[in-house]
Design a protein around this motif. Structure first.
Motif, short mmCIF file in Angstrom:
data_model
loop_
_atom_site.label_atom_id
_atom_site.label_comp_id
_atom_site.label_asym_id
_atom_site.label_seq_id
_atom_site.Cartn_x
_atom_site.Cartn_y
_atom_site.Cartn_z
N GLU A 89 18.23 -9.03 0.64
CA GLU A 89 18.74 -10.06 1.56
C GLU A 89 17.90 -11.34 1.52
O GLU A 89 18.22 -12.31 2.19
CB GLU A 89 18.79 -9.53 2.99
CG GLU A 89 19.88 -8.51 3.22
CD GLU A 89 21.28 -9.11 3.13
OE1 GLU A 89 21.45 -10.30 3.45
OE2 GLU A 89 22.19 -8.37 2.72
N GLY A 90 16.80 -11.33 0.77
CA GLY A 90 15.98 -12.52 0.67
C GLY A 90 15.06 -12.74 1.87
O GLY A 90 14.53 -13.83 2.05
N VAL A 91 14.84 -11.71 2.66
CA VAL A 91 13.94 -11.79 3.82
C VAL A 91 12.49 -11.60 3.37
O VAL A 91 11.58 -12.20 3.91
CB VAL A 91 14.34 -10.74 4.89
CG1 VAL A 91 13.32 -10.67 6.01
CG2 VAL A 91 15.73 -11.05 5.44
N LEU A 92 12.32 -10.75 2.36
CA LEU A 92 11.00 -10.47 1.79
C LEU A 92 10.99 -10.81 0.31
O LEU A 92 12.04 -10.84 -0.34
CB LEU A 92 10.64 -8.99 1.94
CG LEU A 92 10.50 -8.41 3.32
CD1 LEU A 92 10.19 -6.91 3.23
CD2 LEU A 92 9.44 -9.12 4.12
N LYS A 93 9.79 -11.00 -0.21
CA LYS A 93 9.59 -11.12 -1.66
C LYS A 93 8.41 -10.22 -2.03
O LYS A 93 7.54 -9.95 -1.20
CB LYS A 93 9.32 -12.56 -2.06
CG LYS A 93 8.08 -13.16 -1.43
CD LYS A 93 7.92 -14.62 -1.79
CE LYS A 93 6.73 -15.21 -1.02
NZ LYS A 93 6.60 -16.63 -1.21
N ARG A 94 8.42 -9.73 -3.26
CA ARG A 94 7.32 -8.91 -3.76
C ARG A 94 6.35 -9.83 -4.49
O ARG A 94 6.75 -10.62 -5.33
CB ARG A 94 7.84 -7.83 -4.71
CG ARG A 94 8.52 -6.72 -3.99
CD ARG A 94 9.16 -5.72 -4.93
NE ARG A 94 8.41 -5.48 -6.14
CZ ARG A 94 8.16 -4.29 -6.66
NH1 ARG A 94 8.60 -3.23 -6.05
NH2 ARG A 94 7.49 -4.16 -7.78
N VAL A 95 5.07 -9.68 -4.17
CA VAL A 95 4.03 -10.51 -4.77
C VAL A 95 3.02 -9.57 -5.44
O VAL A 95 2.51 -8.65 -4.79
CB VAL A 95 3.33 -11.37 -3.68
CG1 VAL A 95 2.20 -12.18 -4.28
CG2 VAL A 95 4.35 -12.27 -2.98
N PRO A 96 2.73 -9.79 -6.73
CA PRO A 96 1.79 -8.90 -7.42
C PRO A 96 0.35 -9.12 -6.97
O PRO A 96 -0.04 -10.23 -6.59
CB PRO A 96 1.97 -9.27 -8.89
CG PRO A 96 2.55 -10.63 -8.90
CD PRO A 96 3.30 -10.81 -7.61
N TYR A 97 -0.43 -8.05 -7.00
CA TYR A 97 -1.87 -8.11 -6.77
C TYR A 97 -2.52 -7.03 -7.62
O TYR A 97 -1.85 -6.12 -8.10
CB TYR A 97 -2.22 -7.94 -5.28
CG TYR A 97 -2.00 -6.56 -4.73
CD1 TYR A 97 -3.05 -5.64 -4.68
CD2 TYR A 97 -0.77 -6.17 -4.23
CE1 TYR A 97 -2.87 -4.37 -4.17
CE2 TYR A 97 -0.57 -4.90 -3.72
CZ TYR A 97 -1.63 -4.01 -3.70
OH TYR A 97 -1.43 -2.75 -3.19
N GLN A 98 -3.81 -7.13 -7.84
CA GLN A 98 -4.56 -6.16 -8.65
C GLN A 98 -5.25 -5.15 -7.74
O GLN A 98 -5.88 -5.52 -6.74
CB GLN A 98 -5.60 -6.87 -9.50
CG GLN A 98 -5.02 -7.75 -10.58
CD GLN A 98 -4.29 -6.95 -11.65
OE1 GLN A 98 -4.76 -5.92 -12.09
NE2 GLN A 98 -3.12 -7.43 -12.05
N HIS A 99 -5.13 -3.87 -8.09
CA HIS A 99 -5.81 -2.80 -7.36
C HIS A 99 -6.30 -1.78 -8.37
O HIS A 99 -5.48 -1.17 -9.07
CB HIS A 99 -4.85 -2.16 -6.35
CG HIS A 99 -5.47 -1.03 -5.59
ND1 HIS A 99 -6.43 -1.22 -4.64
CD2 HIS A 99 -5.27 0.31 -5.66
CE1 HIS A 99 -6.79 -0.05 -4.13
NE2 HIS A 99 -6.10 0.89 -4.74
N GLU A 100 -7.61 -1.63 -8.45
CA GLU A 100 -8.22 -0.69 -9.39
C GLU A 100 -7.71 -0.90 -10.81
O GLU A 100 -7.36 0.05 -11.51
CB GLU A 100 -8.01 0.75 -8.93
CG GLU A 100 -8.66 1.05 -7.59
CD GLU A 100 -8.40 2.47 -7.11
OE1 GLU A 100 -7.64 3.22 -7.75
OE2 GLU A 100 -8.96 2.81 -6.05
N GLY A 101 -7.62 -2.16 -11.22
CA GLY A 101 -7.20 -2.50 -12.57
C GLY A 101 -5.70 -2.39 -12.83
O GLY A 101 -5.25 -2.62 -13.94
N ARG A 102 -4.95 -2.05 -11.81
CA ARG A 102 -3.49 -1.92 -11.96
C ARG A 102 -2.80 -3.02 -11.17
O ARG A 102 -3.26 -3.41 -10.10
CB ARG A 102 -3.00 -0.57 -11.43
CG ARG A 102 -3.49 0.59 -12.26
CD ARG A 102 -3.06 1.94 -11.73
NE ARG A 102 -1.74 1.94 -11.12
CZ ARG A 102 -1.32 2.87 -10.29
NH1 ARG A 102 -2.11 3.85 -9.94
NH2 ARG A 102 -0.11 2.82 -9.78
N THR A 103 -1.69 -3.49 -11.70
CA THR A 103 -0.88 -4.45 -10.96
C THR A 103 0.01 -3.70 -9.99
O THR A 103 0.72 -2.79 -10.38
CB THR A 103 -0.02 -5.31 -11.91
OG1 THR A 103 -0.88 -6.00 -12.80
CG2 THR A 103 0.83 -6.30 -11.13
#
Length: 149
Positions: free
Chosen positions: A63-77
């Motif tokens: 619905e366009g209310v949220l977006k997914r934003v990448p981040y790094q955690h323990e070397g994984r995206t």
């Protein structure tokens, strides 16, 4: 009436009700406005099942209310969930529900786990409806409804 039926109504209250009417969706939005962004944090804070959480997040993404934003955690995206402008515009809706709930549904035994204060002056926070021209605070009795032809 199904979600799809509500979502297709020619009604500016029916369509949002289709999106927000399920209890987990509103509680999920509350958590997002409180700063929760990661799947595991939603699940542990809300004690919601993984399948329900996945479904609600997917719906809010679609619905366009949220977006997914990448981040790094323990070397994984990995990804976290952030509000879009459309999502941020839901703040007054949640505040209106909270204001109503505090007035009509709170109990003496209830102790909300957080308070909301204006950053600048420390005052309390509530929702209100006002006239777009003069700024007067309005109730339902102050509004005249005119049907469109």
């Amino acid at each position: 009436m199904s979600y799809a039926s509500f979502a297709s109504l020619p009604c500016t209250l029916g369509r949002p009700a289709a999106l927000l009417g399920e209890r987990w969706t509103l509680l999920l939005l509350r958590q997002i406005f409180l700063g929760t962004r990661r799947f595991e944090d939603f699940q542990s804070t809300m004690e919601i099942s993984r399948s329900v959480l996945t479904d609600r997040l997917s719906m809010l993404l679609d619905e366009g209310v949220l977006k997914r934003v990448p981040y790094q955690h323990e070397g994984r995206t990995r990804h976290e969930y952030r509000l879009t402008e459309k999502g941020k515009d839901l703040y007054p809706v949640l505040m209106a529900l909270r204001t109503w709930g505090e007035k009509w549904m709170s109990t003496e035994q209830e102790d909300e786990s957080f308070t909301l204060e204006h950053r600048d002056c420390g005052g309390g926070v509530r929702a209100k409806v006002e006239c777009t021209d003069c700024g007067a605070e309005l109730t339902a009795r102050d509004v005249h409804v005119t049907a469109r032809a």
